[in-house]
Design a protein around this motif. Structure first.
Motif, mmCIF file in Angstrom:
data_model
loop_
_atom_site.group_PDB
_atom_site.id
_atom_site.type_symbol
_atom_site.label_atom_id
_atom_site.label_comp_id
_atom_site.label_asym_id
_atom_site.label_seq_id
_atom_site.Cartn_x
_atom_site.Cartn_y
_atom_site.Cartn_z
ATOM 1 N N HIS A 160 0.847 -1.195 0.000
ATOM 2 C CA HIS A 160 0.000 0.000 0.000
ATOM 3 C C HIS A 160 0.891 1.257 0.000
ATOM 4 O O HIS A 160 0.631 2.209 -0.748
ATOM 5 N N PHE A 203 -7.910 4.533 -2.189
ATOM 6 C CA PHE A 203 -8.431 3.418 -2.986
ATOM 7 C C PHE A 203 -7.392 2.990 -4.031
ATOM 8 O O PHE A 203 -7.198 1.798 -4.268
ATOM 9 N N ASP A 206 -4.791 1.004 -2.227
ATOM 10 C CA ASP A 206 -5.348 -0.312 -1.883
ATOM 11 C C ASP A 206 -5.404 -1.212 -3.113
ATOM 12 O O ASP A 206 -5.098 -2.404 -3.056
ATOM 13 N N SER A 207 -5.811 -0.618 -4.227
ATOM 14 C CA SER A 207 -5.965 -1.359 -5.467
ATOM 15 C C SER A 207 -4.597 -1.881 -5.948
ATOM 16 O O SER A 207 -4.469 -3.023 -6.401
ATOM 17 N N ILE A 210 -3.544 -4.705 -3.354
ATOM 18 C CA ILE A 210 -4.273 -5.981 -3.408
ATOM 19 C C ILE A 210 -3.793 -6.806 -4.617
ATOM 20 O O ILE A 210 -3.741 -8.030 -4.566
ATOM 21 N N ARG A 280 -14.355 -1.255 2.576
ATOM 22 C CA ARG A 280 -13.017 -1.135 1.983
ATOM 23 C C ARG A 280 -12.642 -2.444 1.272
ATOM 24 O O ARG A 280 -12.079 -2.436 0.175
ATOM 25 N N GLN A 281 -13.000 -3.570 1.898
ATOM 26 C CA GLN A 281 -12.729 -4.870 1.277
ATOM 27 C C GLN A 281 -13.612 -5.059 0.046
ATOM 28 O O GLN A 281 -13.141 -5.505 -1.003
ATOM 29 N N LEU A 284 -12.574 -3.648 -3.212
ATOM 30 C CA LEU A 284 -11.422 -4.271 -3.885
ATOM 31 C C LEU A 284 -11.799 -5.541 -4.633
ATOM 32 O O LEU A 284 -10.970 -6.119 -5.344
ATOM 33 N N THR A 287 -11.401 -5.422 -8.415
ATOM 34 C CA THR A 287 -9.979 -5.372 -8.787
ATOM 35 C C THR A 287 -9.390 -6.776 -8.806
ATOM 36 O O THR A 287 -8.705 -7.172 -9.757
#
Ligand SMILES: [Zn+2]
Length: 379
Positions: A160, A203, A206-207, A210, A280-281, A284, A287
């Motif tokens: 991240h 985001f 995070d993207s 992940i 938040r999960q 994703l 993605t």
């Protein structure tokens, strides 16, 4: 290897923080969790790009602080710092979860461990230990799973921060708000971004993270050995030999988000750029579904990914609620997977129309991953 005048120390000084040094190893081959994590993080960063593999390409370390926090900074080199409380809290949680017998009861199966290695009284959920035989000891197999979950959670945290660096967020912050590091908590207070912009940047990071974390799960398949047991008490969409790694990766990422929520609540942060853990999960999910289809990592369709992710997230939520002695609100968890995730992504995309062009000059194309997926899904 490193002098005292490192870029990390400069960044820490600018925030009034102290460099936390991992405790020295103990005799008998025992190393502290911070030492293990630092070595892994440095290796992982070096494996990402040639720039990071070069001497002095990136600085990594810990800050002594009680917040569940981290920051990325760019000065003479890229810097990533994780606060000591983040590591301690995550490690404690992963191990504490393993002391709950109802979570993954299959771990102690005699079928799985064999008669000799499975201690029968401890392995049975419905047998209680006499008070005068109380023991804190847990089996190595549980410690192993705890360590593997911790490893994925901290890898997400690390990637991240790399996302904030590679996708130009840190440079944009410097342009708009001054030379301070890019913090996870208190981003709004620290600089000139508005809430929607800060959310879109989070985001994006995070993207980025992940994709890196799932790329590694595909490559290393760290949880393969737990598949048989996991599938005894979880009805999950099967995906060849990767089912358990997908499940535990979601579990780890959700647990990390959830601890971050707790820390923000404890710190009384009113405006924060990350949505609550379940949302938040959920944001994703598309993605992961898209990148794994594109890269050929998985044959799962979107609804299967949703089942895996919600099952894993709920398992982590239940475990954390159990440890905190609070009730589980499964409906609230699942509600995030309906409308709110799409609404939230819509906000990200709208903000991105204006934010993307401002970030474009700072994107680090030359630092694209050696072998993983493209750094960002949205650009
Ligand atoms: Zn962030």
């Amino acid at each position: 290897m490193l002098g005292h005048d490192t870029a990390l120390d400069e960044a820490l000084k600018s925030l009034g923080l102290t460099h936390f040094m991992p405790p020295a190893p103990k005799p008998g081959g025992m190393i502290h969790v911070f030492q293990m994590l630092e070595a892994r993080a440095r290796g992982r960063l070096a494996g990402l790009s040639d720039d990071y593999a070069a001497p002095g390409g990136v600085d990594f370390g810990f800050a002594e602080h009680r917040e569940f926090n981290a920051f990325a900074q760019r000065s003479s080199r890229d810097v990533i710092c994780i606060y000591s409380a983040t590591v301690r809290t995550m490690w404690s949680l992963c191990n504490a979860v393993m002391t709950i017998r109802e979570v993954f009861p299959w771990i102690d199966d005699i079928d799985r461990l064999g008669e000799n290695s499975a201690p029968p009284p401890k392995g049975e959920l419905f047998f209680v230990r006499e008070e005068n035989h109380a023991s804190e000891e847990i089996e190595p197999i549980r410690r192993k799973l705890a360590a593997a979950i911790f490893d994925v959670a901290m890898d997400f945290a690390l990637m991240h921060e790399v996302g904030h660096l590679w996708n130009g967020h840190v440079d944009l912050l410097h342009q708009e708000g001054g030379p301070l590091p890019f913090p996870e908590m208190r981003l709004i207070e620290a600089n000139g971004f508005n809430l929607a912009e800060a959310q879109a940047l989070e985001f994006d990071a995070d993207s980025f993270a992940i994709q890196k974390v799932f790329a590694r799960a595909y490559r290393e398949n760290q949880f393969k050995e737990f598949s048989e047991g996991l599938l005894k008490d979880h009805r999950l969409p099967l995906d060849g030999e990767h089912t358990a790694s997908w499940f535990f990766t979601w579990f780890a990422v959700y647990a990390f988000f959830r601890l971050f929520d707790e820390a923000c609540a404890a710190a009384n942060i009113e405006q924060r750029p990350q949505p609550p853990a379940a949302l938040r999960q959920a944001c994703l999910l598309s993605t992961v579904a898209a990148v794994s289809a594109r890269q050929g990592w998985s044959s799962l369709a979107m609804p299967h990914w949703a089942t895996l992710a919600t099952d894993a997230g709920l398992e982590a939520e239940r475990a954390i609620c159990r440890l905190r002695r609070s009730g589980v609100n499964a409906n609230a968890f699942l509600a995030a997977w309906e409308g709110p995730a799409f609404d939230q992504i819509e906000i990200y995309l709208q903000t991105w129309d204006a934010l993307g062009p401002r970030l474009a000059p700072f994107k680090r194309g030359a630092m694209a991953a050696k072998s993983d997926a493209p750094p960002a899904l949205i650009s």
